[in-house]
Design an enzyme around this catalytic site. Structure first.
Site, short mmCIF file in Angstrom:
data_model
loop_
_atom_site.label_atom_id
_atom_site.label_comp_id
_atom_site.label_asym_id
_atom_site.label_seq_id
_atom_site.Cartn_x
_atom_site.Cartn_y
_atom_site.Cartn_z
N MET A 27 0.83 -1.21 0.00
CA MET A 27 0.00 0.00 0.00
C MET A 27 0.86 1.26 0.00
O MET A 27 1.84 1.35 0.73
CB MET A 27 -0.87 -0.03 1.26
CG MET A 27 -1.73 1.17 1.49
SD MET A 27 -2.70 0.98 3.01
CE MET A 27 -1.58 1.63 4.24
N SER A 98 3.42 -6.79 2.16
CA SER A 98 2.24 -6.29 2.85
C SER A 98 0.98 -6.70 2.10
O SER A 98 0.84 -7.88 1.76
CB SER A 98 2.36 -4.77 3.04
OG SER A 98 1.44 -4.33 3.99
N GLN A 99 0.07 -5.76 1.77
CA GLN A 99 -1.18 -6.19 1.13
C GLN A 99 -0.93 -6.87 -0.21
O GLN A 99 -1.74 -7.70 -0.65
CB GLN A 99 -2.17 -5.03 0.98
CG GLN A 99 -1.77 -3.97 -0.04
CD GLN A 99 -2.80 -2.84 -0.17
OE1 GLN A 99 -3.67 -2.66 0.69
NE2 GLN A 99 -2.70 -2.06 -1.24
N ASP A 215 5.22 -5.85 14.68
CA ASP A 215 4.37 -5.19 13.70
C ASP A 215 3.17 -4.55 14.39
O ASP A 215 2.43 -5.21 15.10
CB ASP A 215 3.88 -6.22 12.68
CG ASP A 215 3.43 -5.59 11.38
OD1 ASP A 215 2.63 -4.66 11.46
OD2 ASP A 215 3.90 -6.03 10.33
N HIS A 269 6.75 -3.36 10.80
CA HIS A 269 6.21 -3.74 9.50
C HIS A 269 7.20 -3.48 8.35
O HIS A 269 7.64 -2.35 8.15
CB HIS A 269 4.92 -2.96 9.26
CG HIS A 269 4.08 -3.49 8.13
ND1 HIS A 269 3.63 -4.80 8.11
CD2 HIS A 269 3.63 -2.92 7.00
CE1 HIS A 269 2.92 -4.99 7.01
NE2 HIS A 269 2.91 -3.87 6.31
#
Ligand SMILES: *[C@@H]1O[C@H](CO)[C@@H](O)[C@H](O)[C@H]1NC(C)=O
Ligand SMILES: *[C@@H]1O[C@H](CO)[C@@H](O)[C@H](O)[C@H]1NC(C)=O
Length: 287
Positions: A27, A98-99, A215, A269
Site C-alpha cells: 500500500m 504487505s497487502q 508489527d 512492518h
C-alpha cells in the site's frame, strides 16, 4: 570423459534458466518502489527474470489503485499482465509485500496459467485485520471499541471504494465476515470451498510466510502467518493449524509435505535488511 561429454553435461546447467519472479508491492507504494529489491535479486541470481507488477498505466495510477481499485479487479489486471508475458509462460515465484502478499496469493489461486510455483508473503494480511494500524486493543480500550464500528462501515459501503476495507475481518461474527466481505472471505474459502483455489495452492512447491515480530500495522500480527482471533472475540489468537482455514484452503497438505515455511523477523512492518533478504529468502527459497 572427453571434452564433448563434459560439455554436454555442463551445458544444461549453464542454460537452465532460473525460475522467474513476480513482485507485488504494498500500500502507498508502486512498481518502481521495488527496484532495489529487484536489483538485489538480479545480482544474486544471474540471468533471472524479475517483473514488478504495475497495476495501472503508470506509477501514479499504480499507487492510487493500491487504495482505490478493488482487489478482485487488481488480480484480474495482474492476471492479464502475467499471461501476456512470454518470460513467465513456464511458471514463476510470486513475492508479495504487505497487502501485495494476499493479492499475489489471489493471483496464484485465481489465475491458473501460468502456474505460480512458489509464494512468498512478506508481512501479508493473510487472514485480514481486525484492528486499526498503531491502535492496540490490548492496551487501549478505545481501540477495541471502535472495531465493531469499523466493521459496520467497512462491510456496508467502504469495500466498494477502499481496498483496505476488503481485508477487514470481522472477528466477532464469522457469518458476517463470510457473507459480507467481498474479497478475502472468498479467497480464504470462508463461505464455500472453491476447489480451484485448493488445487492451485497445493501445486505450490513452497509457501513462505514472513511475520514481523513488532508489527503494529497488522492486527493481529499473527495474520502474517495466517493466524487470527479465535472465533467470536478479538483478543485470543489461534494459529493457522488450529484454524478451519488450514483445511478449507488445503494448506494442511502443504504442511504435511513440509512445504510451509514460517519465518519471523524482529522489527516493525516490512523492516528487514537487504542482507536478511539475501540470506533467508533468496539463498534459501529462490535459488
Ligand atoms: C473458483 O475460482 C475460479 C478462479 O477464480 C473461478 O473461475 C470460479 O468461478 C470459482 N468457482 C466458483 C464456484 O465461484
Ligand atoms: C452476524 O452477521 C449476520 C450476517 O450479517 C447477521 O445476520 C447476524 O444477525 C449477526 N449475528 C450477531 C450475533 O450479531
Amino acid at each position: 570423459m572427453n571434452f564433448l561429454t563434459i560439455f554436454a553435461l555442463v551445458l544444461p546447467c549453464i542454460f537452465a534458466n532460473p525460475t522467474p519472479i513476480v513482485l507485488w508491492h504494498g500500500m502507498g507504494d508502486n512498481a518502481n518502489g521495488l527496484n532495489r529489491i529487484k536489483q538485489v535479486i538480479e545480482t544474486e541470481i544471474p540471468g533471472v527474470y524479475v517483473k514488478s507488477l504495475m497495476i495501472g498505466n503508470n506509477v501514479f495510477e499504480d499507487m492510487l489503485n493500491g487504495f482505490l481499485m478493488h482487489p478482485n479487479d487488481q488480480i484480474e489486471f495482474a492476471c492479464n499482465l502475467i499471461k501476456s508475458d512470454p518470460n513467465l509462460a513456464n511458471g514463476y515465484y510470486g513475492i508479495g509485500f504487505s497487502q501485495g502478499s494476499q493479492f499475489i496469493r489471489g493471483l496464484g489461486q485465481r489465475c491458473s496459467a501460468p502456474q505460480m510455483k512458489g509464494l512468498i508473503s512478506i508481512g501479508g494480511q493473510q487472514q485480514g485485520v481486525y484492528g486499526i494500524p498503531f491502535c492496540n486493543p490490548e492496551f487501549l480500550q478505545l481501540c477495541d471499541l471502535v472495531r465493531p464500528v469499523v466493521t459496520h462501515f467497512a462491510y456496508d459501503s467502504f469495500q466498494s471504494f477502499l481496498v483496505q476495507a476488503t481485508y477487514w475481518h470481522d472477528a466477532l461474527n464469522a457469518t458476517n465476515y463470510a457473507n459480507e466481505n467481498t474479497f478475502l472471505a472468498d479467497l480464504n474459502n470462508e463461505a464455500y470451498i472453491n476447489q480451484t483455489y485448493v488445487d492451485n495452492l497445493q501445486a505450490l512447491e513452497k509457501m513462505v510466510l514472513v511475520m514481523f515480530e513488532n508489527d503494529n500495522m497488522v492486527i493481529p500480527s499473527e495474520s502474517q502467518w495466517f493466524g487470527f482471533y479465535k472465533p467470536g472475540q478479538g483478543f485470543e489468537v489461534e494459529t493457522l493449524q488450529e484454524s478451519k482455514t488450514y483445511t478449507r484452503l488445503g494448506l494442511d497438505k502443504l504442511g504435511s509435505e513440509g512445504k510451509l515455511h514460517f519465518l519471523s523477523v524482529p522489527g516493525k512492518h516490512l523492516q528487514f535488511s537487504t542482507q536478511w533478504f539475501i540470506d533467508n529468502i533468496i539463498n534459501v527459497h529462490l535459488k
